[in-house]
Write an enzyme that holds these catalytic residues in place. Structure first.
Site, PDB file in Angstrom:
ATOM      1  N   TYR A   1      19.383   3.569  39.585  1.00  0.00           N
ATOM      2  CA  TYR A   1      20.660   2.867  39.436  1.00  0.00           C
ATOM      3  C   TYR A   1      21.747   3.822  38.948  1.00  0.00           C
ATOM      4  CZ  TYR A   1      18.280  -1.630  39.955  1.00  0.00           C
ATOM      5  OH  TYR A   1      17.564  -2.697  40.435  1.00  0.00           O
TER       6      TYR A   1
ATOM      7  N   LYS B   1       3.138  -7.895   9.469  1.00  0.00           N
ATOM      8  CA  LYS B   1       4.198  -8.742  10.052  1.00  0.00           C
ATOM      9  C   LYS B   1       4.450  -8.324  11.506  1.00  0.00           C
ATOM     10  CE  LYS B   1       7.623  -5.633   7.985  1.00  0.00           C
ATOM     11  NZ  LYS B   1       8.548  -5.454   6.847  1.00  0.00           N
TER      12      LYS B   1
HETATM   13  C1  LIG Z   1       8.163  -4.169   6.267  1.00  0.00           C
HETATM   14  C2  LIG Z   1       8.038  -3.990   4.801  1.00  0.00           C
HETATM   15  C3  LIG Z   1       7.121  -3.073   4.263  1.00  0.00           C
HETATM   16  C4  LIG Z   1       6.375  -2.065   5.115  1.00  0.00           C
HETATM   17  O1  LIG Z   1       7.265  -1.005   5.365  1.00  0.00           O
HETATM   18  P1  LIG Z   1       6.834   0.280   6.240  1.00  0.00           P
HETATM   19  O2  LIG Z   1       8.053   1.151   6.154  1.00  0.00           O
HETATM   20  O3  LIG Z   1       6.574  -0.225   7.609  1.00  0.00           O
HETATM   21  O4  LIG Z   1       5.649   0.864   5.596  1.00  0.00           O
HETATM   22  C5  LIG Z   1       6.933  -3.057   2.893  1.00  0.00           C
HETATM   23  N1  LIG Z   1       7.661  -3.875   2.090  1.00  0.00           N
HETATM   24  C6  LIG Z   1       8.585  -4.733   2.566  1.00  0.00           C
HETATM   25  C7  LIG Z   1       9.365  -5.580   1.632  1.00  0.00           C
HETATM   26  C8  LIG Z   1       8.822  -4.812   3.936  1.00  0.00           C
HETATM   27  O5  LIG Z   1       9.757  -5.643   4.419  1.00  0.00           O
END
Ligand SMILES: *Cc1c(COP(=O)(O)O)cnc(C)c1O
Length: 375
Positions: free
Chosen positions: A264, A47
């Site tokens: 800044y 994702k």
């Molecule tokens: C994003 C996600 C993962 C992966 O989690 P990581 O901590 O990045 O390994 C797995 N399961 C779900 C439901 C997620 O939303």
């Protein structure tokens, strides 16, 4: 009138910061997690543009290494993943489901992607919109974010079509804390429901969940962060290989007297006669402003000529200044390269200095970088 879409990332000669992605390290990390998961299948969570590294190259490298199951959050990510997979028959699961929306369902069907259902409403919508197609079921065990309640799961399990569910899953609240009692209570809650779905495979573990002492691997594990080099066991040394190297050029070197201020709001004052280097990367590139360095409050670091140099003053939009007094002078000239992330500065290190987690560092990697894929 249709707007012109943004162009591809800039070419090397036009870019300032350079992001190098080691796909070999990505594959090694996936293999290492697969070994720890032993008989469970290891999927890959891709994702958010594969946590910022680029979805298409990540999917293709992992597919070649033998990964058969991918998780995304959005329908558009499912479409891109399917296109990147080509002819292969890999599975794509969509974490955010279909919103009980017919247009989303059509997109998922076109991508041959499987929604992860999280409510009775979504279940009924998918059965109506895609009666022949499988789905997964997310059971909430304490996150109170997405996922069906145990009562909803009981109704779905009693449905004549319940065998369409080929995966039941849940998600840990605090799996990076091995001793957190929530892990065991979530596993117990999952155990009490998953047996209602005899045809479904079971999945519980994200990256950190894979490393829990209780080994809640079930049939399928779902690593994301650790694939991209993040440390799944904070507090222990990181067994993952770094995937991301971020470098940016020195724009200007400036010797200053003790007492000179930088940037800044003049939040950093030179404690001694110093050599400053202005580097071509800033918060518009995803280098968080919260990593700014003030006297007495260390921010991020850059490595130049092998020496670790602290950020001096505020991170600005396109530039940071570092205190390069201790760097070898031959490494300090316009065009010299400073490392912001890599084998010596991990995403977890930079995140800690910025008051956040490495997930936010990775997913914030910017569109102005020139991107190089190696391995
Ligand atoms: C994003 C996600 C993962 C992966 O989690 P990581 O901590 O990045 O390994 C797995 N399961 C779900 C439901 C997620 O939303």
């Amino acid at each position: 009138m249709s707007a012109t879409l943004p162009p591809a990332p800039p070419a090397r000669e036009e870019a300032q910061a350079i992001l190098t992605i080691n796909l070999g390290a990505l594959v090694e990390n996936w293999r290492a997690l697969s070994r720890i998961a032993s008989t469970a299948e290891s999927a890959a969570v891709v994702k958010a543009d594969a946590y910022g590294i680029g979805l298409e190259p990540a999917v293709q490298a992992l597919l070649k290494a033998g990964c058969k199951t991918f998780f995304v959050a959005h329908a558009s990510e499912a479409r891109r993943t399917r296109a990147a997979l080509g002819a292969g028959d890999a599975r794509i699961y969509v974490l955010n489901g279909l919103l009980a929306n017919a247009d989303v369902a059509r997109s998922l069907i076109a991508s041959d992607a499987t929604p992860i259902i999280g409510s009775l409403e979504e279940w009924n919508a998918w059965r109506t919109l895609a009666p022949q197609r499988p789905c997964a079921l997310h059971i909430d065990t304490g996150m109170n974010r997405l996922g069906a309640s145990a009562d909803e799961a009981r109704v779905i399990a009693a449905d004549a079509n319940a065998s369409a569910i080929d995966l039941v899953m849940s998600h840990f609240v605090a799996s990076e804390e091995n001793d957190n009692p929530l892990n065991a209570s979530q596993i117990a809650a999952f155990e009490s429901v998953r047996g209602w779905f005899a045809n479904a495979r079971a999945s519980m573990a994200n990256s950190s969940g894979i490393l829990l002492a209780s080994k809640p691997h079930y049939d399928l594990v779902r690593p994301g962060y650790a694939l991209y080099g993040g440390n799944p066991s904070p507090g222990s040394s990181n067994r993952m290989q770094p995937v991301v190297t971020l470098e940016a050029p020195v724009l200007r070197v400036r010797p200053v007297k003790a007492g000179a201020t930088v940037g800044y709001n003049a939040t950093w004052t030179a404690p001694r006669d110093s050599v400053l280097a202005a580097i071509g990367i800033g918060y518009a590139d995803g280098l968080l402003r919260s990593a700014s360095g003030a006297n007495g409050a260390r921010g991020g670091d850059a490595i130049i000529g092998g020496v670790r140099c602290p950020f001096a003053g505020r991170v600005s939009m396109d530039i940071i200044v570092i205190d390069a007094t201790d760097a070898p002078s031959e490494a300090l000239a316009p065009g010299a390269i400073a490392q912001l992330l890599g084998d010596q500065i991990t995403v977890d290190d930079l995140a800690a200095r910025a008051g956040t987690i490495g997930y936010e560092i990775l997913t914030g990697l910017g569109p102005r970088y020139h991107r190089v894929y190696v391995g």
